[in-house]
Scaffold this active site. Structure first.
Site, PDB file in Angstrom:
ATOM      1  N   SER A   1      -3.134  -5.453   2.672  1.00 26.20           N
ATOM      2  CA  SER A   1      -1.441  -5.677   2.336  1.00 26.20           C
ATOM      3  C   SER A   1      -0.665  -4.190   1.710  1.00 26.20           C
ATOM      4  CB  SER A   1      -1.517  -5.960   0.696  1.00 26.20           C
ATOM      5  OG  SER A   1      -2.229  -5.721  -0.412  1.00 26.20           O
TER       6      SER A   1
ATOM      7  N   LYS B   1       1.435   3.376  -2.474  1.00 24.17           N
ATOM      8  CA  LYS B   1       2.321   2.704  -2.548  1.00 24.17           C
ATOM      9  C   LYS B   1       2.236   1.704  -3.656  1.00 24.17           C
ATOM     10  CE  LYS B   1      -0.976  -1.925  -1.584  1.00 24.17           C
ATOM     11  NZ  LYS B   1      -1.883  -3.100  -1.793  1.00 24.17           N
TER      12      LYS B   1
ATOM     13  N   SER C   1      -7.574  -4.927   2.039  1.00 26.40           N
ATOM     14  CA  SER C   1      -6.170  -4.190   2.204  1.00 26.40           C
ATOM     15  C   SER C   1      -5.893  -2.795   2.093  1.00 26.40           C
ATOM     16  CB  SER C   1      -5.162  -4.703   0.916  1.00 26.40           C
ATOM     17  OG  SER C   1      -4.281  -5.620   0.689  1.00 26.40           O
TER      18      SER C   1
END
Lengths: 94, 481
Positions: B154, B79, B178
């Site tokens: 997310s 990420k 997330s």
């Protein structure tokens, strides 16, 4: 109800420029979330309880230099928007 | 030997590498080729690294010298809010578009040490604020199962990268769901470890009392391998729990678990009927596997979402104060320093980030602090106590991961509250610091599209083994399904 002026006040506190056309939608959206979370006022909460076993508090490291001086300087300065002679350059404050 | 990254697990790849069926370079090439084919449609990666082959060569050297570990040569996505020295780390934000990491996050240092092959930076909602991976500067990520739908968020880029075969595993961060929610939407496994189990040094802070880094993978076993590689105490993160802390006391492994169901929470409106039915079916299957099912009372659980949407923006408003246009990131020139701050932050942050900072500023401001922030902290403690009581009776607590399957791109982007309600089942684990895992648990149909849904398990702090056991049992019960 949050008003346009409330958003302006919060924006100044948070140091965030908000355009005029965004102020009312922001006020309405933040209001709807605050309306939702205000259900917390119905909850009867107990007195503050004592810290639980295992909780981490006052985590300190030894008071010694954790890095070799200058180890990251070049890379850090490279990220600065304005720089001069190995320093971050800033505007006049007052 | 052909390598199919869409079905290959970390475990099988690890065995194949160790048995010299193919090299780490060949595996990396196969994954890269697949990522390059899928990414133009899915947009899971914001950057595919140019040094993938070199890392794979290094992995082959480690394997040849017998110094390999579980993750040596395994291609992973990261990420975009975790620092990889020398690479851009943007957190999906215009304010950090060109920011280059000065050091490795602890999780990255561990993965490099293990010889893992980092494929690229995965897309995310700006500063990890969102449930759909639509708000980052790289544009929306599409769900590989149905590209008209969101992958969740997310960490949607990490979930999509694994689901599309662009990595065998990935790291995400989970502040309110997330990792678990995108795992549910993309039909893979996602896990949020116990608060303090994995170091956050080098992870960009969103809400520091809630953030955790965790793994995505195709199977529970793979997620467990990734988790073990990144977990452990780190003196560089003061919230990281030391190895000798009583919280880490070992738990006896067991085959048959007592699974708690918070019935009144599951009965809430807003949970799709077929998602609830699907959850019931999986619980019935777990009962058939020999586990004990028990109702648990967690009366304050429905308030967890409200607690979250007070504490999270409050912490966000404090953490994001560091982006000031002076030391790094976007800087908009102006005559007065105040204007530099106002304009750099006003232009650099997207709508959702600004909205949350304003909301956090409001709940922390004089006159509202007690009514919102302090009240939320008090309710948070109640929720923690209720979980502690519940885990005296059960090994894990099960809920659906999300109240619905993946929605259409754009469907909730202009209604923040509607988007926030999707976090109802995932935020309690963050509020109480518990580990949670989402495991694929079946499908539901929306507009002719068959979409995956996950089941979530939560356990007491540092009882990750219970989650893996429960997750493997779900996989077992669904074999052939």
């Amino acid at each position: 109800m949050l008003k346009k002026e409330d958003i302006e006040h919060l924006a100044t506190l948070a140091r965030i420029a908000v355009s005029d056309e965004e102020k009312e939608p922001f006020a309405a959206q933040i209001d709807s979330v605050l309306g939702y979370v205000s259900e917390l006022n119905k909850v009867v909460t107990l007195e503050e309880s004592a810290p639980e076993a295992g909780e981490l508090r006052n985590v300190m490291r030894e008071d010694e230099a954790p890095y070799v001086g200058g180890e990251f300087t070049t890379a850090i300065i490279a990220n600065a928007p304005y720089k001069e002679d190995g320093y971050v350059k800033v505007g006049q404050i007052f | 030997m052909t390598i199919d990254p869409t079905t290959l697990t970390i475990k099988l790849a690890h065995d194949a590498l160790r048995n010299k069926e193919y090299s780490a370079v060949a595996l990396a090439e196969a994954v890269l080729a697949h990522a390059e084919k899928e990414n133009p449609t899915i947009n899971a990666y914001v950057e595919v690294f140019d040094d993938v082959r070199e890392s794979a060569k290094h992995a082959d050297t480690l394997l040849a010298s017998g110094k390999g570990s579980d993750l040596t040569g395994i291609p992973l996505g990261i990420k975009d809010n975790m620092l990889i020295k020398g690479k851009i780390a943007s957190s999906g934000s215009g304010i950090l578009k060109n920011y280059r990491a000065v050091y490795d996050a602890t999780v990255i240092a561990k993965l490099k040490e293990a010889g893992a092959v980092l494929i690229g930076r995965t897309n995310m909602d700006e500063f990890a604020m969102g449930g759909s991976t639509e708000t980052g500067i790289a544009g929306p990520t599409k769900n590989p199962i149905d590209p008209t739908r969101v992958p969740g968020g997310s960490s949607g880029g990490s979930a999509a990268a694994v689901a599309m075969g662009g990595a065998l595993g990935a790291l995400g961060s989970d502040t309110g769901g997330s990792i678990r929610q995108p795992a549910s939407f993309c039909g893979i496994v996602g896990m949020k470890p116990t608060y303090g189990a994995v170091s956050r040094y080098g992870l960009m802070s969103m809400a520091s009392s809630l953030d955790q880094i965790g793994p995505f993978a195709k199977t529970v076993e793979d997620a467990e391998m990734l988790y073990r590689a990144i977990a452990g105490h780190d003196p560089m993160d003061s919230t990281s729990v030391p190895e000798n802390n009583p919280l880490r006391a070992a738990v006896a492994k067991k085959d048959k678990l007592t699974i708690g169901i918070p019935e009144s929470f599951i009965a809430l409106d807003g949970l799709d009927a077929d998602v609830r039915e699907n959850f019931r079916a999986i619980i019935a299957a777990l009962k058939d596997e020999g586990h004990t099912i028990k109702t648990v009372e967690l009366p304050s659980l429905p308030y967890a979402l409200s607690v979250y949407y007070v504490i999270m923006p409050a912490e966000v408003s404090a953490n994001l104060a560091r982006y000031d246009g002076i030391r790094y990131g976007l800087s908009v020139p102006a005559d007065k320093l105040m204007q530099v701050y106002m304009e750099s932050r006003g232009q650099g942050f997207g709508k959702e980030v600004r909205r949350r900072i304003l909301m956090g500023t409001y709940v922390l401001s004089a006159g509202y602090y007690d009514a919102y922030y302090n009240k939320a902290i008090a309710v948070r403690r109640m929720i923690v106590r209720e979980f502690t009581r519940a885990f005296a009776e059960v090994d894990v607590i099960a809920t659906p991961t999300a109240p619905s399957p993946a929605w259409k791109i754009g469907a909730k982007i202009s209604d923040p509250l509607a988007m926030y309600l999707e976090d109802i089942f995932t935020v309690p684990a963050n509020i109480a610091g518990l580990p949670g895992i989402s495991v694929p648990a079946g499908t539901v149909v929306r507009d002719g599209s068959t979409l995956p849904v996950g089941i979530q398990f939560m356990a007491a702090p540092f009882h990750e083994d219970m989650l893996f056991a429960a997750g493997k049992s779900v996989e077992q019960s669904r074999k052939g399904a």
